[in-house]
Write an enzyme that holds these catalytic residues in place. Sequence first.
Site, PDB file in Angstrom:
ATOM      1  N   GLY A   1       1.524  -1.941  -7.100  1.00  0.00           N
ATOM      2  CA  GLY A   1       0.272  -2.648  -6.869  1.00  0.00           C
ATOM      3  C   GLY A   1       0.291  -3.309  -5.517  1.00  0.00           C
TER       4      GLY A   1
ATOM      5  CG  MET B   1       1.112  -9.385  -4.832  1.00  0.00           C
ATOM      6  SD  MET B   1       1.219 -10.819  -5.942  1.00  0.00           S
ATOM      7  CE  MET B   1       2.777 -11.545  -5.439  1.00  0.00           C
ATOM      8  N   GLY B   2       3.662  -5.361  -4.862  1.00  0.00           N
ATOM      9  CA  GLY B   2       4.966  -4.729  -4.935  1.00  0.00           C
ATOM     10  C   GLY B   2       5.044  -3.639  -5.978  1.00  0.00           C
TER      11      GLY B   2
ATOM     12  CB  VAL C   1       6.390  -2.701 -12.157  1.00  0.00           C
ATOM     13  CG1 VAL C   1       7.016  -2.981 -13.519  1.00  0.00           C
ATOM     14  CG2 VAL C   1       5.483  -3.855 -11.764  1.00  0.00           C
TER      15      VAL C   1
ATOM     16  CE  LYS D   1       3.956  -8.503  -9.617  1.00  0.00           C
ATOM     17  NZ  LYS D   1       2.818  -9.209 -10.236  1.00  0.00           N
TER      18      LYS D   1
ATOM     19  CG  ASP E   1      -7.071  -7.917 -11.428  1.00  0.00           C
ATOM     20  OD1 ASP E   1      -8.159  -7.300 -11.391  1.00  0.00           O
ATOM     21  OD2 ASP E   1      -6.012  -7.449 -10.953  1.00  0.00           O
TER      22      ASP E   1
END
Length: 331
Positions: free
Chosen positions: A41, A43-44, A46, A60, A154
Amino acid sequence: MSHPSGHGAAADGADDRRPGPGSEAPTQVGPYRLLRRLGAGGMGTVYLGVNPAGGQVAVKLIRPDLARLAEFRARLKQEADNARRVARFCTAAVLDVDINAEQPYLITEFVDGPTLAEAVAGRGPLSSAELHQLAVSMTTALMAIHRAGIVHRDLKPSNILLSRLGPKVIDFGIARALDTATRLDLDRYGADHQMGTPAFMAPEQARGEPVTSAADVFAWGGVLIYAGTGRYPFGGGSTPGLLFRTVNEPPALDGFEDSLRPLVEEAMRKVAADRPRAEELYARLLDLRADEPAAVPQPPLSLSEVTALIRPLITNPRGARPGPAADPLTP
C-alpha cells in the site's frame, strides 16, 4: 495498507503485488522471520511472518524512503495506538510495533481469510443472507471503533477480512483519533490532501473537509453496494470525475438488495449530519430478515372472512360453548 490472502489488497482494483521501492525482499525483521509478501500500500508492504514461538503473524514494513521521515514513523505508532483502542473482536490485534528499527514495523495477528474485495472478485456478489450478515458485522465493528474514539476514514472492501469467525475491519493507517483533531500537514509528505480511497469517500472527504464518524457510515453504505452488486457505488473512471459524482449524484443502487436499500440510502446522504449513527443502523438491522420478501399489500377481507374471524369472540367470550340459538351470526 491492507493485507490480501489473509490480509488484503492495497487498493481496490489495484495490483497489490507490484514491487516496492526496496531492492530485495527482506527475510527477517526484529525477531520475526518473513515467509512471503501478502500485499502493499501507500506506506509499505505486508508480509506473512513467523514469531519466535512459531506462530503466524502479519508484518507491516514501512517503505525505506518513508522510513527516513520522522513523521511516518510517528504515523506507524499512531496506527498501532489507534488499533489497540478498538475492541479486539472486530479487528486484527496489534501484537508489536517498533518505530525505531532501521525499517519500522508493525506486527498484528494473521487473519487467515480473504478480503471482501477478493471474495467478490473471485465468486461474485454476496447472497442476500450473506449481505445481511456483513451489514450487521460491519455495523458492530463501527460501533466499537467509534466507541473507542476513532474515525477509520478508509473503510473499503480490501480493508475487511472475512475470517472464519466473521468479518474484521483492518488498517488504521489513516485513522484519526477524535481527541486529536489537528489536520496533518500533508504537503510535507507530498501527498494529496484527500485521505482515503476515492471509490468509498464521503462527500466531505472528497471536498477535503474535516471528517467525523459519519464518513465511516457513508463508506459502510458504499461497501454494501459493492458487496451486493460487484460495482462501486459511484462507478469508476478518473478520480476527479468519481469525486464529482460522490459529491453531486446519488449512488448506483440498481440490482441491490431491496430490504437494505433504505438504510444504505440514509447512510449515504450527502450531508454528514443527516446520516444515522452506527448504533441506529444496528438497531434497524435487527428488525430486518434476509429471507423474507418485501411486504405485498393484501386485498381487504370479504364479509364472510371477517365473520369467520370474529365469530369465536362473540360466541365464546369466556370459554363457554353456546348453543346454535345463542349465535347471533347464524343466518
